[in-house]
Motif scaffolding. Structure first.
Motif, PDB file in Angstrom:
ATOM      1  N   GLU A  20     -19.942   3.263 -48.309  1.00 51.77           N
ATOM      2  CA  GLU A  20     -19.919   3.758 -46.930  1.00 51.77           C
ATOM      3  C   GLU A  20     -18.524   4.272 -46.564  1.00 51.77           C
ATOM      4  O   GLU A  20     -18.372   5.326 -45.962  1.00 51.77           O
ATOM      5  CB  GLU A  20     -20.340   2.658 -45.945  1.00 51.77           C
ATOM      6  CG  GLU A  20     -21.816   2.342 -45.945  1.00 51.77           C
ATOM      7  CD  GLU A  20     -22.255   1.512 -47.141  1.00 51.77           C
ATOM      8  OE1 GLU A  20     -21.414   0.713 -47.642  1.00 51.77           O
ATOM      9  OE2 GLU A  20     -23.393   1.673 -47.598  1.00 51.77           O
ATOM     10  N   LEU A  34     -14.705  11.031 -46.816  1.00 53.58           N
ATOM     11  CA  LEU A  34     -14.862  12.384 -47.345  1.00 53.58           C
ATOM     12  C   LEU A  34     -15.531  13.340 -46.366  1.00 53.58           C
ATOM     13  O   LEU A  34     -15.242  14.524 -46.354  1.00 53.58           O
ATOM     14  CB  LEU A  34     -15.661  12.355 -48.649  1.00 53.58           C
ATOM     15  CG  LEU A  34     -14.928  11.732 -49.840  1.00 53.58           C
ATOM     16  CD1 LEU A  34     -15.850  11.637 -51.037  1.00 53.58           C
ATOM     17  CD2 LEU A  34     -13.684  12.541 -50.185  1.00 53.58           C
ATOM     18  N   CYS A  35     -16.417  12.804 -45.543  1.00 50.84           N
ATOM     19  CA  CYS A  35     -17.192  13.677 -44.672  1.00 50.84           C
ATOM     20  C   CYS A  35     -16.627  13.670 -43.264  1.00 50.84           C
ATOM     21  O   CYS A  35     -17.257  13.132 -42.349  1.00 50.84           O
ATOM     22  CB  CYS A  35     -18.656  13.272 -44.642  1.00 50.84           C
ATOM     23  SG  CYS A  35     -19.322  13.038 -46.265  1.00 50.84           S
ATOM     24  N   VAL A  36     -15.432  14.194 -43.119  1.00 47.72           N
ATOM     25  CA  VAL A  36     -14.853  14.224 -41.782  1.00 47.72           C
ATOM     26  C   VAL A  36     -15.144  15.581 -41.156  1.00 47.72           C
ATOM     27  O   VAL A  36     -14.998  16.597 -41.804  1.00 47.72           O
ATOM     28  CB  VAL A  36     -13.328  13.982 -41.823  1.00 47.72           C
ATOM     29  CG1 VAL A  36     -12.818  13.657 -40.411  1.00 47.72           C
ATOM     30  CG2 VAL A  36     -13.017  12.850 -42.751  1.00 47.72           C
ATOM     31  N   GLY A  91     -17.958   7.581 -48.165  1.00 44.34           N
ATOM     32  CA  GLY A  91     -18.674   8.632 -47.460  1.00 44.34           C
ATOM     33  C   GLY A  91     -17.938   9.029 -46.194  1.00 44.34           C
ATOM     34  O   GLY A  91     -17.722  10.208 -45.932  1.00 44.34           O
ATOM     35  N   ALA A  92     -17.483   8.020 -45.438  1.00 45.94           N
ATOM     36  CA  ALA A  92     -16.794   8.296 -44.173  1.00 45.94           C
ATOM     37  C   ALA A  92     -15.480   9.035 -44.423  1.00 45.94           C
ATOM     38  O   ALA A  92     -15.101   9.937 -43.680  1.00 45.94           O
ATOM     39  CB  ALA A  92     -16.539   6.980 -43.434  1.00 45.94           C
TER      40      ALA A  92
END
Lengths: 271, 273
Positions: free
Chosen positions: A263, A269-271, A266-267
């Motif tokens: 998680e 990288l996906c800003v 994911g957080a």
């Protein structure tokens, strides 16, 4: 007073070859602690010391006020500290699930009606209530290990010690056990997981790092996995997500913040 | 190999399957006694016993060929005893002038075949309808009175049930070891019997070592679950006799009475003749 107190415990199987050296820690009720360490670091010995299968050569292990050095409190300790081992096949005593779960309560002289209640309680705690009459031989590794956990839970322990109980399981089986641990924590059972899976240790409240018989670091998962030097000294690796983040950073990808779980990654990288 | 069913349990829902294991064990013993009570030269008694076997097989819903097949393993033994009887019996009159085969020899051989066949088929019905676990529990329960003379009945029963529990595990393990050794070039199929036996050594040694390791771990796991022998131990499983068992006892009592009666009847007849 803490539920479990380990004070200056040393232990050796052979003379002058101490497996554990002066280990001390406390575990409070309801905590989830992970003990991580390389092969031969003394993890399994520590697990066996916690429920009086082994008695410390020096130092004391105190559970709920009972010291394991006192022979009379042996069963009081074993009732309070349930120990689940690595190989499910070598822990099951009976050829039918319900008989196996009944083994522990029978040993401590629980009355028949209550044994039935305890079997129902233990099997539903691990989500195996539909397998009451099944033969363990026909179950998967994860299911067998859940039965082994149920067998221990039927003694209503305050502390559940999992001694590398997921080491022989496939990823699906490990996920099953993780789910069981989650439920047990919710029910207030103190859990001590001895493991070499870093992702498993991530779910604990605190981590003890064991290296060559000594606890070299104690702290929250974030603290422990940020301390790369200690991990290196203990010959341990970081969780998968962390090592992926490291590799990405090396290659110039902008990864912000600490990454310990999928998680987090994911957080980040996906800003 | 995983699903190997050891023993010869034949799963079915039947009157006999539902009977108490203890009752079935006792009835089987009584049946063997009945078979041996049948006097020589009296086939009617054997017919009564055979009728009991057929009746049991039908109520247990066991296919008849299964029951017959159970003799297969000791067929050699049956044939051997029959042949020995025929060849070496010196009583009675020879079938032909100067011959060594006598009429009584032949009749005795017939008795032996009937006796062994009945005992084996009767006993097979017990294992067909009772799981090994139930059998172990039943034996433990029946042996309980021996606790009075300090025999470790509980330990004996536990050893039995753990042995049963580990049979499939060890079969799996043997399978794995054989595959591992084959993968390294071991040859189990060629050569004479001695060569093949020798080829098994690299299977047996790892198996033995791993069994000891398993035993060690099992002992730890049992200790961790507060095992302390039979002292202050309770028992979860409760065995209960039901109307089925009563009916079973009545039938076997009837058989024994019948056999004894037929024996007497024969004597009267013989005296009459």
């Amino acid at each position: 007073m803490a539920l479990l107190e380990v004070q200056n415990v040393s232990y050796s199987y052979e003379k002058n070859k101490p497996v554990l050296k002066n280990v001390s820690f406390r575990v409070e009720e309801g905590e989830h602690v992970a003990v991580i360490g390389h092969n031969g670091s003394g993890k399994s010995t520590l697990a066996k010391l916690l429920n009086a299968l082994l008695i410390p050569a020096s130092g004391t292990v105190t559970v709920d006020g009972f010291s394991s050095a006192d022979k009379k409190s042996l069963f009081e300790i074993r009732k309070r500290v349930g120990l689940v081992f690595q190989n499910p096949d070598n822990q099951l005593v009976a050829s039918i699930v319900e008989d196996d779960v009944a083994f522990g309560p029978e040993n401590i002289g629980v009355k028949r009606e209550e044994i039935k209640e305890r079997i129902d309680f233990a099997l539903s705690a691990v989500g195996m209530q539909d397998f009451l009459k099944a033969s363990p031989m026909r179950l998967s590794g994860g299911q067998k290990q859940r039965i082994a956990i149920a067998g221990v839970l039927a003694l209503k322990p305050k502390i559940l010690v999992l001694d590398e109980s997921t080491a022989m399981l496939d990823p699906a089986g490990r996920a099953e056990i993780a789910e069981v641990v989650k439920t047990l924590k919710k029910d207030g059972v103190t859990v001590i997981s001895v493991t070499h899976y870093m992702d498993e240790a991530m779910t604990a409240d605190r981590i003890f790092v064991l290296s060559k018989g000594e606890i070299i670091k104690t702290g929250s998962p974030k603290e422990v996995f940020s301390d790369r030097e200690t991990l290196k000294a203990a010959e341990l690796c970081v969780p998968l997500a962390t090592s992926i983040a490291d590799k990405l950073k090396e290659n110039g990808v902008d990864v912000r913040g600490d990454v310990f779980t999928a998680e987090d990654l994911g957080a980040a990288l996906c800003v | 190999m995983r699903d190997v069913s050891f023993g010869s349990y034949y799963p079915a829902k039947s009157f006999v399957h539902n009977m108490d294991a203890r009752a079935k064990i006792l009835i089987s013993i009584a049946f063997i006694v009945a078979v041996f009570l049948v006097r020589s030269f009296h086939f009617l008694g054997f017919a009564a016993c055979a009728f009991f076997v057929v009746l049991s097989a039908v109520t247990a819903r066991i296919p008849f060929f299964k029951v017959i097949k159970s003799i297969r393993t000791i067929l050699f033994f049956i044939v051997l005893s029959a042949v020995l009887q025929v060849l070496f019996n010196k009583n009675g009159t020879p079938l032909w002038e100067g011959g060594f085969i006598t009429d009584i020899g032949l009749i005795n051989a017939g008795f032996i075949v009937a006796r062994i066949t009945l005992v084996v088929t009767g006993a097979s019905l017990l294992t067909f309808t009772t799981t090994p676990v139930e059998l172990a529990d039943g034996i433990e329960s029946l042996l309980t009175p021996l606790k009075l003379i300090k025999l470790p009945v509980h330990e004996f029963a536990l050893i039995m049930s753990i042995a049963l529990r580990f049979i499939p595990t060890l079969i799996d393990e043997t399978d794995r070891i054989i595959k591992a050794q084959k993968a390294r070039g071991a040859d189990f199929e060629s050569g004479n019997i001695f060569k093949r036996l020798k080829a098994l050594i690299p299977v047996l040694i790892p198996l033995l070592i791993s069994s000891f390791r398993r035993a060690d771990e099992l002992a730890d796991a049992m200790d961790a679950r507060c095992y302390a022998g039979s002292k202050n131990r309770t028992k979860y499983k409760k065995m209960k006799l039901s109307y089925r068992d009563i009916i079973g006892f009545i039938v076997i009592a009837g058989l024994i009475t019948g056999v004894v009666f037929l024996n007497k009847f024969y004597i009267v007849l013989a005296v009459g003749v």
